[in-house]
Design an enzyme around this catalytic site. Sequence first.
Site, PDB file in Angstrom:
ATOM      1  N   HIS A   8     -29.151 -34.014  38.829  1.00 51.48           N
ATOM      2  CA  HIS A   8     -28.006 -33.488  38.088  1.00 51.48           C
ATOM      3  C   HIS A   8     -28.245 -33.412  36.585  1.00 51.48           C
ATOM      4  O   HIS A   8     -27.416 -32.880  35.859  1.00 51.48           O
ATOM      5  CB  HIS A   8     -26.773 -34.371  38.330  1.00 51.48           C
ATOM      6  CG  HIS A   8     -26.648 -34.827  39.747  1.00 51.48           C
ATOM      7  ND1 HIS A   8     -27.060 -36.072  40.169  1.00 51.48           N
ATOM      8  CD2 HIS A   8     -26.184 -34.186  40.841  1.00 51.48           C
ATOM      9  CE1 HIS A   8     -26.850 -36.191  41.465  1.00 51.48           C
ATOM     10  NE2 HIS A   8     -26.330 -35.063  41.907  1.00 51.48           N
ATOM     11  N   GLU A 185     -10.056 -38.777  35.514  1.00 48.76           N
ATOM     12  CA  GLU A 185     -11.429 -39.275  35.456  1.00 48.76           C
ATOM     13  C   GLU A 185     -11.611 -40.743  35.065  1.00 48.76           C
ATOM     14  O   GLU A 185     -12.616 -41.363  35.436  1.00 48.76           O
ATOM     15  CB  GLU A 185     -12.248 -38.428  34.456  1.00 48.76           C
ATOM     16  CG  GLU A 185     -12.579 -37.031  34.910  1.00 48.76           C
ATOM     17  CD  GLU A 185     -11.448 -36.032  34.683  1.00 48.76           C
ATOM     18  OE1 GLU A 185     -11.368 -35.041  35.420  1.00 48.76           O
ATOM     19  OE2 GLU A 185     -10.630 -36.261  33.753  1.00 48.76           O
ATOM     20  N   ASP A 208       0.763 -31.637  27.388  1.00 50.04           N
ATOM     21  CA  ASP A 208       1.953 -31.161  28.092  1.00 50.04           C
ATOM     22  C   ASP A 208       2.743 -32.353  28.613  1.00 50.04           C
ATOM     23  O   ASP A 208       2.188 -33.430  28.839  1.00 50.04           O
ATOM     24  CB  ASP A 208       1.590 -30.214  29.245  1.00 50.04           C
ATOM     25  CG  ASP A 208       0.792 -30.920  30.327  1.00 50.04           C
ATOM     26  OD1 ASP A 208       1.409 -31.387  31.295  1.00 50.04           O
ATOM     27  OD2 ASP A 208      -0.448 -30.998  30.210  1.00 50.04           O
TER      28      ASP A 208
END
Length: 242
Positions: A8, A185, A208
């Site tokens: 990765h 996360e 928000d």
Amino acid sequence: MARTPTPHNEAVAGQIAPFVLMPGDPLRAQRLAEAYLENVEQFNGVRNMLGYTGTYQGNPVSVMGSGMGMPSIGIYSYELFNFYGVESIVRIGTAGGVAPSVRLRDIVLGMGACTDSNYAHQFNVPGTLAPIADFGLLRRAADAAERLGYPARVGNVLSSDVFYNDDRTAEQRWAKMGVLAVEMESAALYLNAMRARKRALTILTVTDVVSRGEALTAEERQESLTQMMEVALSLATPDLNA
């Protein structure tokens, strides 16, 4: 570090700084590196999860995307901590306000990360594991926000596996327990740091508040993210990442 590159991350040992900023969006990682760092070099492009290393006020700093959700940041942060010698990861992201007292543009410092995820199950502890931030990073971030005059709140965030929750009452029940904001996360990042005996912190900007139907415009988001970045970059000091 002999296990690098990974499937990765194409970086080799020495290309990534001990201090890493992790936004979710890899394109934001690119923009942040270009805007804030000097002598920038790209170290990763695998799966378009962009990563860069440069310097900030003479200190080495890397910026790398984490992707969305705990499985994604779980992979990237694990490799950074365990294969690349990274000592500190600061997640920088956006969040939805949950607590009634939270306002748009607030900076939230995640002291702990509640979660509806099963990520901690792998550690097989005989109870409930509490994912928490590194206190040194947390204290310095809170001091920096106060010094800069930015509105910052310290407390629990919710790391959720679900973006479109079929249970419309879930957010209210987290708010009842004092949770400040929701994202996707931090719990995995904190757990990986705890297991590796490394440092992690999440710094979020509230963009928000769904319960009040409020959201920042694109221009307002950029201004608020700049404030968050100033707080995060204040942590990039050698004494904290040796």
